[in-house]
Design a protein around this motif. Structure first.
Motif, mmCIF file in Angstrom:
data_model
loop_
_atom_site.group_PDB
_atom_site.id
_atom_site.type_symbol
_atom_site.label_atom_id
_atom_site.label_comp_id
_atom_site.label_asym_id
_atom_site.label_seq_id
_atom_site.Cartn_x
_atom_site.Cartn_y
_atom_site.Cartn_z
ATOM 1 N N ILE A 203 73.290 32.526 -28.311
ATOM 2 C CA ILE A 203 73.091 31.320 -29.119
ATOM 3 C C ILE A 203 74.256 30.343 -28.947
ATOM 4 N N GLY A 204 75.006 30.516 -27.860
ATOM 5 C CA GLY A 204 76.147 29.641 -27.605
ATOM 6 C C GLY A 204 75.709 28.262 -27.132
ATOM 7 N N ILE A 205 76.465 27.251 -27.507
ATOM 8 C CA ILE A 205 76.208 25.864 -27.121
ATOM 9 C C ILE A 205 77.251 25.458 -26.084
ATOM 10 N N GLN A 206 76.798 25.286 -24.845
ATOM 11 C CA GLN A 206 77.710 25.010 -23.737
ATOM 12 C C GLN A 206 78.538 23.756 -23.992
ATOM 13 N N GLY A 207 79.829 23.874 -23.743
ATOM 14 C CA GLY A 207 80.723 22.734 -23.846
ATOM 15 C C GLY A 207 80.916 22.194 -25.246
ATOM 16 N N TRP A 208 80.497 22.961 -26.244
ATOM 17 C CA TRP A 208 80.618 22.522 -27.639
ATOM 18 C C TRP A 208 79.950 21.145 -27.828
ATOM 19 N N SER A 209 78.828 20.921 -27.159
ATOM 20 C CA SER A 209 78.201 19.613 -27.142
ATOM 21 C C SER A 209 77.434 19.319 -28.426
ATOM 22 N N SER A 210 77.753 18.186 -29.057
ATOM 23 C CA SER A 210 77.012 17.749 -30.233
ATOM 24 C C SER A 210 75.549 17.479 -29.893
ATOM 25 N N ASP A 211 75.327 16.852 -28.741
ATOM 26 C CA ASP A 211 73.964 16.514 -28.345
ATOM 27 C C ASP A 211 73.128 17.770 -28.107
ATOM 28 N N THR A 212 73.727 18.777 -27.469
ATOM 29 C CA THR A 212 72.999 20.019 -27.215
ATOM 30 C C THR A 212 72.692 20.738 -28.517
ATOM 31 N N GLU B 136 70.076 29.680 -39.999
ATOM 32 C CA GLU B 136 70.073 29.431 -38.558
ATOM 33 C C GLU B 136 71.512 29.488 -38.050
ATOM 34 N N PRO B 137 71.829 30.505 -37.255
ATOM 35 C CA PRO B 137 73.204 30.637 -36.742
ATOM 36 C C PRO B 137 73.380 30.003 -35.366
ATOM 37 N N PHE B 138 74.550 29.421 -35.166
ATOM 38 C CA PHE B 138 74.949 28.864 -33.875
ATOM 39 C C PHE B 138 76.284 29.501 -33.470
ATOM 40 N N ALA B 139 76.547 29.501 -32.175
ATOM 41 C CA ALA B 139 77.837 29.961 -31.662
ATOM 42 C C ALA B 139 78.377 28.916 -30.694
ATOM 43 N N GLY B 140 79.646 29.052 -30.363
ATOM 44 C CA GLY B 140 80.315 28.061 -29.530
ATOM 45 C C GLY B 140 80.076 28.254 -28.050
ATOM 46 N N SER B 141 80.830 27.536 -27.259
ATOM 47 C CA SER B 141 80.614 27.512 -25.815
ATOM 48 C C SER B 141 80.864 28.879 -25.177
ATOM 49 N N PRO B 142 79.928 29.372 -24.373
ATOM 50 C CA PRO B 142 80.082 30.697 -23.763
ATOM 51 C C PRO B 142 81.311 30.846 -22.878
ATOM 52 N N ASP B 143 81.875 29.734 -22.388
ATOM 53 C CA ASP B 143 83.051 29.837 -21.524
ATOM 54 C C ASP B 143 84.367 29.719 -22.299
ATOM 55 N N LYS C 278 66.725 33.819 -33.761
ATOM 56 C CA LYS C 278 67.985 33.732 -33.018
ATOM 57 C C LYS C 278 69.121 34.321 -33.838
ATOM 58 N N ALA C 279 68.980 35.609 -34.107
ATOM 59 C CA ALA C 279 69.992 36.370 -34.836
ATOM 60 C C ALA C 279 70.505 37.453 -33.892
ATOM 61 N N PRO C 280 71.670 37.266 -33.294
ATOM 62 C CA PRO C 280 72.183 38.262 -32.353
ATOM 63 C C PRO C 280 72.229 39.660 -32.970
ATOM 64 N N ALA C 281 71.881 40.650 -32.172
ATOM 65 C CA ALA C 281 71.848 42.024 -32.669
ATOM 66 C C ALA C 281 73.239 42.528 -33.017
ATOM 67 N N ALA D 34 85.332 31.295 -28.921
ATOM 68 C CA ALA D 34 84.016 31.253 -29.550
ATOM 69 C C ALA D 34 83.551 32.636 -29.995
ATOM 70 N N LYS D 35 83.885 33.655 -29.229
ATOM 71 C CA LYS D 35 83.448 35.002 -29.617
ATOM 72 C C LYS D 35 84.173 35.465 -30.876
ATOM 73 N N PHE D 36 85.417 35.055 -31.058
ATOM 74 C CA PHE D 36 86.152 35.424 -32.267
ATOM 75 C C PHE D 36 85.592 34.696 -33.481
#
Length: 386
Positions: free
Chosen positions: A234-243, A186-193, A223-226, A197-199
């Motif tokens: 798969i970005g998690i806004q604000g790097w939120s632990s709760d999200t 299961e992959p996760f990515a960081g905050s879209p803003d 949820k495996a980006p192409a 995170a993209k690097f």
């Protein structure tokens, strides 16, 4: 410090940036605080210099809610004050409008240099135009500021390398090059803003995607980006632990309810890893055999303790003290009218320009190597219960 002096120095700095575009720059060899170093002279042959006591440095940090930004802000402020600079350190509670207002106040208070760790790297162009009009030099701290000509330098870690380390750790731990088994990822990515995170994701996904395509790694949630470019899906806004916790809970409840087990979770940083570990615990996963490989980044204390408890497999440590050291060097060089130390003039295009950058090396930490954090003084043994 008059704006006239720093406007002239800004022209000199931009002249140095122009020279970079033609490959003329080499990194200076000066050490922090050594104004009599053997570093290269400034591009104009000697821009105006200033006494540090006459220079106000504005430091804009994203939030106090994450341990690393508290460390970063306090360390950089201490270094600059020790070097004689006046400082204004502000935290913005992860609110973009608040950070913009704080930067505006720094400009109005007569800041000569701004060090900005942006919350949203696309939102600062208007206020940085105001800074440019006032002759202020801008250093982007750890997060690239996008969509503006008015960011002069950037200091960060090798963020693509961070992701590579995470991906390579997973490959090594599962022996993906030789295995005939399949594993659930299961992959996760960081905050879209956050431009970093993209690097992070690209570095990891470039390592892992071939195993996804071959079927060795399976993503039950889908949820495996192409491609690297789809990381925000798969970005998690604000790097939120709760999200991150809620997202992981949703995936476990939706795709693992028939007895399937997740084998590995790609988490780009420790904040997300905390939430993911909570979700795993809630789903009945316990440390030991069968516990998923969980990655992270930042070596936050709670995550190092989780590693020692078997709830996280690794973290990528970016010794942010070295980042503060480097930015303090850059500030001193700007104030002295010297050429600013960078070592990358190709990688970081903010949409308007390639920003001259200094990259620092990250390091993998595992439960077996946490003593590195103690030996370096980053933590005490008591901090980690060692």
């Amino acid at each position: 410090m008059s704006n006239t002096t720093f406007t002239w120095r800004r022209v000199a700095a931009m002249g140095a940036v122009a020279a970079l575009s033609f490959g003329a720059l080499t990194a200076c060899s000066s050490e922090r605080g050594d104004s009599g170093s053997t570093g290269d002279a400034s591009a104009d042959g000697g821009a105006a210099s200033a006494d540090p006591g006459d220079v106000l440095v504005g430091i804009a940090m994203p939030t106090k809610s994450l341990e690393r930004w508290n460390r970063d802000g306090a360390h950089l402020e201490e270094l600059l004050k020790d070097d004689g600079f006046s400082t204004s350190l502000q935290y913005a509670d992860n609110k973009v409008d608040q950070q913009i207002s704080q930067v505006e106040n720094m400009i109005n208070d007569g800041a000569d240099i701004l060090v900005v760790a942006s919350i949203d790297g696309t939102a600062l162009a208007p206020v940085l135009q105001t800074a440019a009009d006032a002759g202020i030099t801008v250093i982007a701290y750890d997060r690239l500021i996008n969509g503006t000509d008015n960011v002069d330098y950037y200091a960060t870690f090798d963020n693509y390398g961070v992701g590579q380390m995470q991906g390579e750790f997973i490959v090594d731990q599962l022996d993906l090059e030789n295995t005939t088994e399949t594993y659930n990822l299961e992959p996760f990515a960081g905050s879209p803003d956050d431009n970093n995170a993209k690097f992070f994701f690209a570095g990891a996904w470039d390592v892992l995607q071939p195993y996804v395509e071959s079927g060795t790694l399976v993503v039950p949630s889908g949820k495996a980006p192409a491609s690297d470019d789809d990381w925000q899906s798969i970005g998690i806004q604000g790097w939120s632990s709760d999200t991150a916790q809620s997202e992981m809970e949703n995936r476990l409840n939706s795709f693992y309810s028939g007895g399937e087990k997740v084998d590995v979770v790609l988490s780009p940083n420790d904040s997300l890893a905390l939430g993911i570990a909570q979700a795993l615990a809630g789903a009945g996963y316990t440390p030991g055999d069968g516990y998923p490989i969980l990655t992270g980044q930042d070596a936050d204390k709670a995550n190092v303790l989780n590693m020692l408890a078997g709830k996280q497999a690794m973290t990528v440590w970016k010794d942010t003290r070295t980042l503060g050291d480097q930015v303090a060097t850059m500030v001193s060089e700007i104030a002295a009218g010297q050429e600013v130390t960078v070592n990358d003039t190709e990688s970081y295009d903010n949409g308007n320009k390639v920003v001259p950058t200094y990259l620092l090396p990250p390091q993998v930490i595992t439960p077996d190597t946490v003593n590195v954090l103690v030996d370096s003084g980053f933590y005490t043994a008591a901090d980690l219960g060692l």
